[in-house]
Motif scaffolding. Structure first.
Motif, PDB file in Angstrom:
ATOM      1  N   UNK A 375      39.400  66.872  71.630  1.00 34.40           N
ATOM      2  CA  UNK A 375      39.949  67.806  70.632  1.00 34.40           C
ATOM      3  C   UNK A 375      41.477  67.792  70.628  1.00 34.40           C
ATOM      4  N   UNK A 376      42.075  67.405  71.777  1.00 42.16           N
ATOM      5  CA  UNK A 376      43.527  67.355  71.854  1.00 42.16           C
ATOM      6  C   UNK A 376      44.095  66.037  71.347  1.00 42.16           C
ATOM      7  N   UNK A 377      43.204  65.139  70.876  1.00 41.56           N
ATOM      8  CA  UNK A 377      43.656  63.854  70.365  1.00 41.56           C
ATOM      9  C   UNK A 377      43.848  62.800  71.439  1.00 41.56           C
ATOM     10  N   UNK A 378      43.360  63.043  72.649  1.00 37.85           N
ATOM     11  CA  UNK A 378      43.476  62.069  73.722  1.00 37.85           C
ATOM     12  C   UNK A 378      42.281  61.112  73.719  1.00 37.85           C
ATOM     13  N   UNK A 379      42.497  59.924  74.227  1.00 34.52           N
ATOM     14  CA  UNK A 379      41.409  58.943  74.384  1.00 34.52           C
ATOM     15  C   UNK A 379      40.836  59.102  75.783  1.00 34.52           C
ATOM     16  N   UNK A 380      39.520  59.324  75.836  1.00 32.53           N
ATOM     17  CA  UNK A 380      38.872  59.600  77.125  1.00 32.53           C
ATOM     18  C   UNK A 380      37.829  58.535  77.449  1.00 32.53           C
ATOM     19  N   UNK A 381      37.865  58.033  78.698  1.00 27.40           N
ATOM     20  CA  UNK A 381      36.857  57.120  79.239  1.00 27.40           C
ATOM     21  C   UNK A 381      36.170  57.804  80.421  1.00 27.40           C
ATOM     22  N   UNK A 382      34.853  57.608  80.509  1.00 21.26           N
ATOM     23  CA  UNK A 382      34.086  58.250  81.581  1.00 21.26           C
ATOM     24  C   UNK A 382      33.588  57.204  82.581  1.00 21.26           C
ATOM     25  N   UNK A 383      33.659  57.538  83.860  1.00 19.31           N
ATOM     26  CA  UNK A 383      33.262  56.628  84.939  1.00 19.31           C
ATOM     27  C   UNK A 383      32.402  57.390  85.960  1.00 19.31           C
ATOM     28  N   UNK A 384      31.661  56.629  86.712  1.00 16.73           N
ATOM     29  CA  UNK A 384      30.957  57.171  87.877  1.00 16.73           C
ATOM     30  C   UNK A 384      31.494  56.474  89.115  1.00 16.73           C
ATOM     31  N   UNK A 385      32.046  57.248  90.044  1.00 15.65           N
ATOM     32  CA  UNK A 385      32.574  56.704  91.285  1.00 15.65           C
ATOM     33  C   UNK A 385      31.521  56.861  92.389  1.00 15.65           C
ATOM     34  N   UNK A 386      31.157  55.746  93.002  1.00 16.45           N
ATOM     35  CA  UNK A 386      30.235  55.781  94.132  1.00 16.45           C
ATOM     36  C   UNK A 386      31.050  55.587  95.408  1.00 16.45           C
ATOM     37  N   UNK A 387      31.083  56.633  96.223  1.00 17.76           N
ATOM     38  CA  UNK A 387      31.888  56.626  97.434  1.00 17.76           C
ATOM     39  C   UNK A 387      30.958  56.575  98.638  1.00 17.76           C
ATOM     40  N   UNK A 424      27.695  60.035  94.325  1.00 17.55           N
ATOM     41  CA  UNK A 424      28.055  59.596  92.971  1.00 17.55           C
ATOM     42  C   UNK A 424      28.861  60.717  92.327  1.00 17.55           C
ATOM     43  N   UNK A 425      30.074  60.391  91.921  1.00 16.38           N
ATOM     44  CA  UNK A 425      31.003  61.402  91.402  1.00 16.38           C
ATOM     45  C   UNK A 425      31.422  61.039  89.981  1.00 16.38           C
ATOM     46  N   UNK A 426      30.967  61.807  88.958  1.00 17.08           N
ATOM     47  CA  UNK A 426      31.400  61.518  87.582  1.00 17.08           C
ATOM     48  C   UNK A 426      32.818  62.041  87.352  1.00 17.08           C
ATOM     49  N   UNK A 427      33.690  61.195  86.808  1.00 18.85           N
ATOM     50  CA  UNK A 427      35.061  61.604  86.480  1.00 18.85           C
ATOM     51  C   UNK A 427      35.447  60.975  85.135  1.00 18.85           C
ATOM     52  N   UNK A 428      36.485  61.509  84.532  1.00 16.93           N
ATOM     53  CA  UNK A 428      36.988  60.981  83.255  1.00 16.93           C
ATOM     54  C   UNK A 428      38.498  60.823  83.327  1.00 16.93           C
ATOM     55  N   UNK A 429      38.992  59.843  82.568  1.00 17.43           N
ATOM     56  CA  UNK A 429      40.431  59.636  82.404  1.00 17.43           C
ATOM     57  C   UNK A 429      40.774  59.833  80.935  1.00 17.43           C
ATOM     58  N   UNK A 430      41.811  60.604  80.678  1.00 17.26           N
ATOM     59  CA  UNK A 430      42.254  60.860  79.296  1.00 17.26           C
ATOM     60  C   UNK A 430      43.726  60.474  79.171  1.00 17.26           C
ATOM     61  N   UNK A 431      44.049  59.730  78.074  1.00 13.20           N
ATOM     62  CA  UNK A 431      45.408  59.232  77.884  1.00 13.20           C
ATOM     63  C   UNK A 431      45.810  59.438  76.423  1.00 13.20           C
ATOM     64  N   UNK A 432      47.084  59.773  76.220  1.00 15.45           N
ATOM     65  CA  UNK A 432      47.633  59.882  74.863  1.00 15.45           C
ATOM     66  C   UNK A 432      47.632  58.500  74.234  1.00 15.45           C
ATOM     67  N   UNK A 433      47.012  58.316  73.062  1.00 16.54           N
ATOM     68  CA  UNK A 433      46.914  56.982  72.447  1.00 16.54           C
ATOM     69  C   UNK A 433      48.276  56.356  72.169  1.00 16.54           C
ATOM     70  N   UNK A 434      49.336  57.180  71.991  1.00 21.71           N
ATOM     71  CA  UNK A 434      50.662  56.630  71.724  1.00 21.71           C
ATOM     72  C   UNK A 434      51.241  55.908  72.950  1.00 21.71           C
ATOM     73  N   UNK A 435      50.642  56.169  74.113  1.00 20.78           N
ATOM     74  CA  UNK A 435      51.111  55.506  75.335  1.00 20.78           C
ATOM     75  C   UNK A 435      50.358  54.205  75.619  1.00 20.78           C
ATOM     76  N   UNK A 436      49.361  53.912  74.774  1.00 18.77           N
ATOM     77  CA  UNK A 436      48.564  52.698  74.976  1.00 18.77           C
ATOM     78  C   UNK A 436      49.063  51.594  74.059  1.00 18.77           C
ATOM     79  N   UNK A 437      49.246  50.431  74.606  1.00 22.02           N
ATOM     80  CA  UNK A 437      49.745  49.286  73.833  1.00 22.02           C
ATOM     81  C   UNK A 437      48.670  48.246  73.569  1.00 22.02           C
TER      82      UNK A 437
END
Length: 472
Positions: A375-387, A424-437
């Motif tokens: 909703x904030x206009x960020x690009x989000x990717x979801x991952x599962x970390x297995x530690x 198993x730990x679900x986490x997400x990364x969100x980045x402003x699209x203007x910072x992606x090249x």
């Protein structure tokens, strides 16, 4: 061409075998002292002691040597080896195999004669046999005598001693797979599970049968090593050999008699070399695959030479080249090759053992969608970390990511994992699209062990992944 012309003349060149001290296939091994037998006994007791003490060694409050198949982990002092580290086991087995080839090429079957478990346990059983039933001649006489009180109590005592050693062996072997303290309590209180009890008795039965009855039958008919060892022998291999040129012709004589005047060699044909052989062979017939290089005949012959005033070494550890008055070549290509292979494998093994990480990290991307827009206009990717906590203690780990600027981490960044547990730990990364090249960016997830110094190479573990976006 008629049938007679087609026939090939065959001459039997097999040397005649000397008399063996056997009765109905049973070998009565005569006790023998000497430097080689002393070395064999010391090695046997040392290895037996290590085997028995091994499961009772502790490290940091735990059993130091434990092959826990149920939990799929091997504990070797401070190191815990998990299934993903089993390459180390493969390397260890390869090193052991090549080392056996190296030793066999150099010294013949000394493994069989001095440190093979079959040999060690067999001589332990023979030791009890001698203490209870007497010397080889007394044992032979006892077996031929009718059943009476003397024979019954001696046979009973011997088999009780054998069973005792067998049960200790079976218990100790299983104690490498089940914690020894727990197993001991279960055994003493008769509360073991069916399968645990079964395996203890199974290995006890195998020990009782192999060391008490089969003995060298295992070596000559079941163990494949006796069959393919000849492929590793050469004319420079040290084996137990009889000097035919010096010993023949054989024959008895007085101590003061000159064998040359009698037309005899140094062998007085006392037959002691045959009587002390656990395989029941006559080494004077030449090298035989039954020979385990234990050196018993060497000690027996040397003592006979001493009594006769002759030079030792009629039977000795020697090479074919030396027996023919040639030069023994120790540093030969085959032996050097084995040595180089062992050195390389050991170096790889040490490197891999020192590189084992105390934790494991695996990153799985969400397969349902490459990315989504928040909703904030960020690009989000979801991952599962297995530690994976590879230690046996509860540890705390810190999580972070590298490769993207101003990344928003959605999820916990510090987790506690119990010893041996995988979470198993679900986490997400969100980045402003203007910072992606680029539509695909490289990211690196970082797992930091908070209990280790930051300068420690094993304190940080990195795992690469991808971050997807809609940038064209």
């Amino acid at each position: 061409m008629n049938d007679k012309q087609k026939q090939i003349n065959v001459k039997d060149v097999t040397p005649a075998r000397s008399h063996r001290p056997t009765d109905d296939g049973h070998i009565y091994v005569r006790a023998q002292a000497g430097k080689w037998q002393k070395l064999r006994k010391y090695l046997g007791w040392i290895l037996m002691s290590i085997f028995i003490i091994g499961p009772w060694l502790t490290w940091d409050g735990r059993q130091a040597l434990l092959l826990d198949i149920e939990q799929q982990r091997f504990q070797v002092f401070a190191t815990t080896i998990w299934p993903q580290d089993l390459t180390l086991l493969a390397l260890f087995l390869m090193i052991s195999a090549v080392a056996l080839f190296f030793v066999t090429t150099f010294l013949g079957r000394v493994w069989c004669g001095y440190v093979c478990p079959q040999t060690v346990w067999t001589f332990i059983f023979i030791w009890f046999e001698e203490k209870i039933e007497g010397s080889a001649n007394k044992r032979r006489k006892l077996d031929k005598s009718p059943w009476g009180f003397n024979k019954i109590w001696r046979k009973t005592a011997k088999h009780i001693a054998w069973l005792g050693v067998s049960l200790i062996t079976g218990f100790t072997f299983i104690a490498y797979f089940i914690p020894a303290s727990e197993l001991a309590i279960d055994v003493l209180t008769f509360s073991t599970s069916f399968w645990v009890g079964f395996w203890v008795w199974f290995f006890a039965f195998c020990t009782y049968g192999n060391a008490g009855f089969m003995r060298t039958i295992m070596c000559t008919h079941i163990c494949p090593y006796a069959r393919f060892q000849s492929a590793m022998f050469d004319k420079d291999t040290f084996t137990v050999s009889y000097d035919v040129e010096r010993g023949e012709s054989r024959g008895p004589r007085g101590r003061k008699a000159d064998p040359k005047e009698l037309g005899l060699g140094d062998c007085i044909d006392c037959n002691l070399c045959v009587q002390v052989c656990p395989a029941g062979i006559d080494i004077r017939d030449g090298l035989q695959y039954e020979c385990i290089n234990c050196g018993a005949c060497v000690d027996a012959c040397d003592q006979t030479m001493d009594r006769m005033g002759y030079e030792r070494g009629l039977i000795s550890y020697t090479t074919e080249h030396k027996l023919k008055h040639g030069t023994t070549h120790v540093a030969r290509p085959k032996l050097i090759g084995y040595g180089v292979i062992i050195t390389v494998l050991c170096a790889v093994f040490i490197y891999m053992a020192m590189s084992i990480m105390p934790m494991g990290l695996e990153i799985l991307r969400d397969r349902n969608q490459l990315y989504r827009e928040t909703n904030e206009g960020l690009i989000e990717n979801t991952y599962t970390m297995k530690i994976n906590n590879k230690t046996l203690d509860t540890e705390v780990y810190r999580l972070s990511v590298e490769g993207l600027d101003d990344t928003t981490w959605i999820g916990p960044q510090e987790v506690e994992v119990r010893g041996g547990e995988i979470i198993s730990l679900p986490i997400s990364l969100a980045v402003d699209p203007y910072l992606l090249s680029s539509p695909v960016s490289d990211v690196t997830f970082v797992l930091t062990h908070t209990g280790l110094d930051e300068d420690d190479s094993k304190a940080t573990l990195r795992h690469k992944s991808k971050f997807f976006s809609a940038i064209n």
